[in-house]
Design a protein around this motif. Structure first.
Motif, short mmCIF file in Angstrom:
data_model
loop_
_atom_site.label_atom_id
_atom_site.label_comp_id
_atom_site.label_asym_id
_atom_site.label_seq_id
_atom_site.Cartn_x
_atom_site.Cartn_y
_atom_site.Cartn_z
N ASP A 1 0.88 -1.17 0.00
CA ASP A 1 0.00 0.00 0.00
C ASP A 1 0.92 1.22 0.00
O ASP A 1 1.62 1.47 0.98
CB ASP A 1 -0.88 -0.02 1.25
N ILE A 2 0.92 1.96 -1.10
CA ILE A 2 1.90 3.05 -1.23
C ILE A 2 1.64 4.21 -0.27
O ILE A 2 2.48 5.08 -0.13
CB ILE A 2 1.97 3.58 -2.68
N GLY A 18 -3.72 5.25 -8.47
CA GLY A 18 -4.51 6.43 -8.14
C GLY A 18 -5.86 6.04 -7.58
O GLY A 18 -6.34 4.92 -7.79
N LEU A 19 -6.42 6.99 -6.85
CA LEU A 19 -7.73 6.78 -6.25
C LEU A 19 -8.68 7.81 -6.86
O LEU A 19 -8.33 8.98 -7.00
CB LEU A 19 -7.60 7.01 -4.75
N LEU A 36 -5.39 12.67 -1.42
CA LEU A 36 -4.08 13.33 -1.46
C LEU A 36 -2.96 12.36 -1.11
O LEU A 36 -1.87 12.41 -1.69
CB LEU A 36 -4.07 14.53 -0.50
N ALA A 37 -3.23 11.47 -0.16
CA ALA A 37 -2.19 10.51 0.23
C ALA A 37 -1.81 9.61 -0.94
O ALA A 37 -0.64 9.32 -1.18
CB ALA A 37 -2.69 9.66 1.41
N ALA A 65 2.14 9.97 -1.98
CA ALA A 65 2.87 8.73 -2.30
C ALA A 65 3.76 8.88 -3.55
O ALA A 65 4.92 8.45 -3.53
CB ALA A 65 1.89 7.56 -2.45
N PRO A 66 3.25 9.49 -4.64
CA PRO A 66 4.15 9.71 -5.78
C PRO A 66 5.40 10.51 -5.40
O PRO A 66 6.52 10.17 -5.83
CB PRO A 66 3.27 10.49 -6.78
N ALA A 67 5.23 11.56 -4.58
CA ALA A 67 6.38 12.37 -4.18
C ALA A 67 7.36 11.52 -3.36
O ALA A 67 8.58 11.58 -3.56
CB ALA A 67 5.92 13.57 -3.36
#
Ligand SMILES: NC(=O)c1ccc[n+]([C@@H]2O[C@H](COP(=O)([O-])OP(=O)(O)OC[C@H]3O[C@@H](n4cnc5c(N)ncnc54)[C@H](OP(=O)(O)O)[C@@H]3O)[C@@H](O)[C@H]2O)c1
Length: 255
Positions: free
Chosen positions: A66-67, A95-96, A114-115, A120-122
């Motif tokens: 889970d990222i 993505g969600l 946002l998470a 998570a990508p950042a």
């Protein structure tokens, strides 16, 4: 792109989040077909195992994660490098999508969006950075036309994708010249996302027909039509002089 040096992606290692389904699956399959190694990330291990069971599956590392979990980014990069030695590319595709008007959308929904779609990508870019810098690598963020258009009824999703676009442009400059950072902005694409957006069947049908009417090419996209651009942006032979670009792949929706 194939030059006299071969395919620009052959032998390279790419982390793909959300690799088990939809566009992430299509990106992973195209990467494998072009000779790359794929570190395939997602929560549902069974979907990732299907990828590993297919043709070229010996070049897949399944990473069930889970990222959004603290420390996940570092764990993902550690698992990828333990198997393949380094990282040349990162596709932030997971993505969600939770669509609701403001009054029906909770702060928790916003936090989760946002998470998943921004934080998570950042974190993954940061965790992979030493490898990406050394390898002159590339990041591709799978954003959305929702990050540049007004999104009534989907404002939290749009705000998250706008943040991802901003991150893409800022990091492109911050990490140049070693690492290229770009984004693709898909319009509506037929993927499992449409079954998991928090809308009932009627709401989903209404949204789909509205989007169809607003898309000049008159149909939803196919995952492979986005995957080609993602792989192109990873390929230094094809896009070695492109960074900070937000590329719409959207049937003309933002034209
Ligand atoms: N389909 C469209 O019309 C459309 C349009 C514009 C942009 N996009 C964007 O395209 C990207 C891919 O979506 P898709 O359409 O291909 O839908 P999808 O098939 O539902 O893909 C989303 C993927 O993200 C993974 N994921 C979600 N949360 C995660 C988490 N916390 N940790 C790890 N993995 C997670 C899911 O796997 P698990 O559930 O197994 O974790 C799934 O494989 C998303 O960023 C989406 O916002 C889609």
């Amino acid at each position: 792109m194939v030059t006299e040096e071969g395919d620009g992606l052959a032998g390279r290692t790419v982390i793909v989040t959300g690799a088990g389904t939809g566009m992430g699956r299509a990106v992973s399959e195209l990467l494998l077909a072009r000779g790359a190694h794929v570190a395939a990330v997602g929560r549902r291990e069974a979907a990732l195992r299907e990828l590993a069971a297919g043709a070229w599956g010996e070049r897949v590392e399944v990473i069930a994660a889970d990222i959004t979990r603290p420390g996940a980014a570092e764990d993902v990069v550690a698992a990828a490098t333990a198997r393949f030695g380094t990282v040349h590319g990162l596709v932030n595709n997971a993505g969600l999508a939770r669509f609701a008007p403001l009054e029906a959308a909770s702060d928790d929904d916003f936090e989760r969006l946002l998470a998943t779609n921004v934080r998570a990508p950042a974190a993954l870019i940061r965790a992979a950075l030493p490898h990406l810098r050394r390898e002159q690598g590339a990041v591709v963020n799978v954003s959305s036309v929702g990050g540049v258009l007004a999104m009534p009824g989907r404002s939290f999703y749009g705000a998250g994708k706008a943040a991802l676009n901003s991150l893409t442009r800022s990091l492109a400059r911050e990490l140049a010249p070693e690492v290229r950072v770009n984004a693709v902005l898909p319009g509506p694409v037929d993927t499992p996302m449409w079954d998991d957006m928090g809308l009932d069947a009627e709401g989903s049908d209404a949204l789909r027909s509205g989007l169809l009417a607003a898309t000049p090419l008159g149909r939803f996209g196919r995952p492979g039509e986005v995957a080609g651009w993602v792989c192109g942006l990873l390929d230094p032979h094809f896009s070695g002089w492109i960074t900070g670009a937000l590329i719409p792949v959207d049937g003309g929706r933002t034209s």
